[in-house]
Design a protein around this motif. Structure first.
Motif, PDB file in Angstrom:
ATOM      1  N   VAL A 102      43.313  33.087  44.893  1.00  0.00           N
ATOM      2  CA  VAL A 102      43.082  33.685  43.579  1.00  0.00           C
ATOM      3  C   VAL A 102      41.798  33.108  43.016  1.00  0.00           C
ATOM      4  O   VAL A 102      41.596  31.893  43.041  1.00  0.00           O
ATOM      5  CB  VAL A 102      44.252  33.378  42.612  1.00  0.00           C
ATOM      6  N   SER A 103      40.928  33.991  42.528  1.00  0.00           N
ATOM      7  CA  SER A 103      39.720  33.534  41.838  1.00  0.00           C
ATOM      8  C   SER A 103      39.674  34.216  40.482  1.00  0.00           C
ATOM      9  O   SER A 103      40.601  34.938  40.111  1.00  0.00           O
ATOM     10  CB  SER A 103      38.469  33.893  42.656  1.00  0.00           C
ATOM     11  N   ASP A 104      38.603  34.015  39.752  1.00  0.00           N
ATOM     12  CA  ASP A 104      38.471  34.672  38.452  1.00  0.00           C
ATOM     13  C   ASP A 104      38.176  36.163  38.594  1.00  0.00           C
ATOM     14  O   ASP A 104      38.303  36.906  37.632  1.00  0.00           O
ATOM     15  CB  ASP A 104      37.373  34.008  37.619  1.00  0.00           C
ATOM     16  N   SER A 105      37.791  36.602  39.806  1.00  0.00           N
ATOM     17  CA  SER A 105      37.418  38.004  39.976  1.00  0.00           C
ATOM     18  C   SER A 105      38.340  38.799  40.889  1.00  0.00           C
ATOM     19  O   SER A 105      38.376  40.022  40.821  1.00  0.00           O
ATOM     20  CB  SER A 105      35.988  38.102  40.503  1.00  0.00           C
ATOM     21  N   ASP A 106      39.076  38.110  41.784  1.00  0.00           N
ATOM     22  CA  ASP A 106      39.927  38.862  42.711  1.00  0.00           C
ATOM     23  C   ASP A 106      41.107  38.038  43.196  1.00  0.00           C
ATOM     24  O   ASP A 106      41.196  36.839  42.949  1.00  0.00           O
ATOM     25  CB  ASP A 106      39.124  39.389  43.896  1.00  0.00           C
ATOM     26  N   VAL A 107      42.014  38.726  43.874  1.00  0.00           N
ATOM     27  CA  VAL A 107      43.177  38.108  44.502  1.00  0.00           C
ATOM     28  C   VAL A 107      43.093  38.400  45.995  1.00  0.00           C
ATOM     29  O   VAL A 107      42.645  39.473  46.403  1.00  0.00           O
ATOM     30  CB  VAL A 107      44.494  38.645  43.879  1.00  0.00           C
ATOM     31  N   THR A 108      43.497  37.432  46.803  1.00  0.00           N
ATOM     32  CA  THR A 108      43.459  37.600  48.251  1.00  0.00           C
ATOM     33  C   THR A 108      44.886  37.593  48.777  1.00  0.00           C
ATOM     34  O   THR A 108      45.680  36.716  48.450  1.00  0.00           O
ATOM     35  CB  THR A 108      42.641  36.475  48.923  1.00  0.00           C
ATOM     36  N   ILE A 109      45.185  38.607  49.582  1.00  0.00           N
ATOM     37  CA  ILE A 109      46.526  38.768  50.121  1.00  0.00           C
ATOM     38  C   ILE A 109      46.449  38.882  51.639  1.00  0.00           C
ATOM     39  O   ILE A 109      45.562  39.548  52.173  1.00  0.00           O
ATOM     40  CB  ILE A 109      47.211  40.007  49.477  1.00  0.00           C
ATOM     41  N   ALA A 110      47.353  38.185  52.323  1.00  0.00           N
ATOM     42  CA  ALA A 110      47.453  38.280  53.780  1.00  0.00           C
ATOM     43  C   ALA A 110      48.474  39.373  54.075  1.00  0.00           C
ATOM     44  O   ALA A 110      49.682  39.138  54.081  1.00  0.00           O
ATOM     45  CB  ALA A 110      47.873  36.950  54.384  1.00  0.00           C
ATOM     46  N   ALA A 111      47.972  40.596  54.293  1.00  0.00           N
ATOM     47  CA  ALA A 111      48.826  41.759  54.544  1.00  0.00           C
ATOM     48  C   ALA A 111      48.905  42.015  56.041  1.00  0.00           C
ATOM     49  O   ALA A 111      48.215  41.369  56.832  1.00  0.00           O
ATOM     50  CB  ALA A 111      48.253  42.966  53.812  1.00  0.00           C
TER      51      ALA A 111
END
Length: 139
Positions: A110-119
């Motif tokens: 998680v950052s201030d601009s986006d979320v990262t997901i391991a799909a």
């Protein structure tokens, strides 16, 4: 009135009337507004009733359903994503990304601009502005 406008109105009203209540999500369905809330001490039936009574301006025009976030808790703010890094979530985007609009997997960043997901399709970073809706999913 749209759900975003209503959510801002509910947030503004509750800021002074029930300051410890966090509004997670407001959904509009016909003449009904569903308001998902959270509280540092948890959400009880009594709290849902208090929140309903604290919003007479909204009740004049809409039926209210106030509830806890439940198992599939909505994730609407960067702090929500930060709190649940490591958990499984579903993120739906406004427009297709590589032909897909729904991504389910582990929140890994998680950052201030986006979320990262391991799909299943791989690790993907999704800017908050591209997120239509997101929530936790059962493991």
């Amino acid at each position: 009135m749209n759900a975003t406008t209503l959510q801002h109105q509910v947030n503004d009203l509750l800021a002074s009337r029930e300051p410890q209540v966090e509004v997670l999500l407001v959904e509009l369905s016909g003449s009904t507004a569903r308001i998902y809330i959270d509280h540092p001490d948890g959400v009880t039936l009594e709290l849902c009733e208090r929140v309903t009574r604290a919003l007479p301006e909204i009740r004049e025009n809409l039926a209210l359903e106030v509830s806890s976030p439940g198992i599939e808790r909505p994730l609407t703010k960067p702090d929500h994503f930060r709190r649940f890094v490591g958990r499984r979530a579903r993120v739906r985007t406004r427009a297709p990304r590589d032909g897909q609009r729904s991504f389910t997997g582990q929140l890994v960043g998680v950052s201030d601009s986006d979320v990262t997901i391991a799909a299943e399709a791989g690790v993907i970073a999704i800017p908050y502005d591209d997120i239509h809706r997101s929530n936790l999913v059962e493991e």
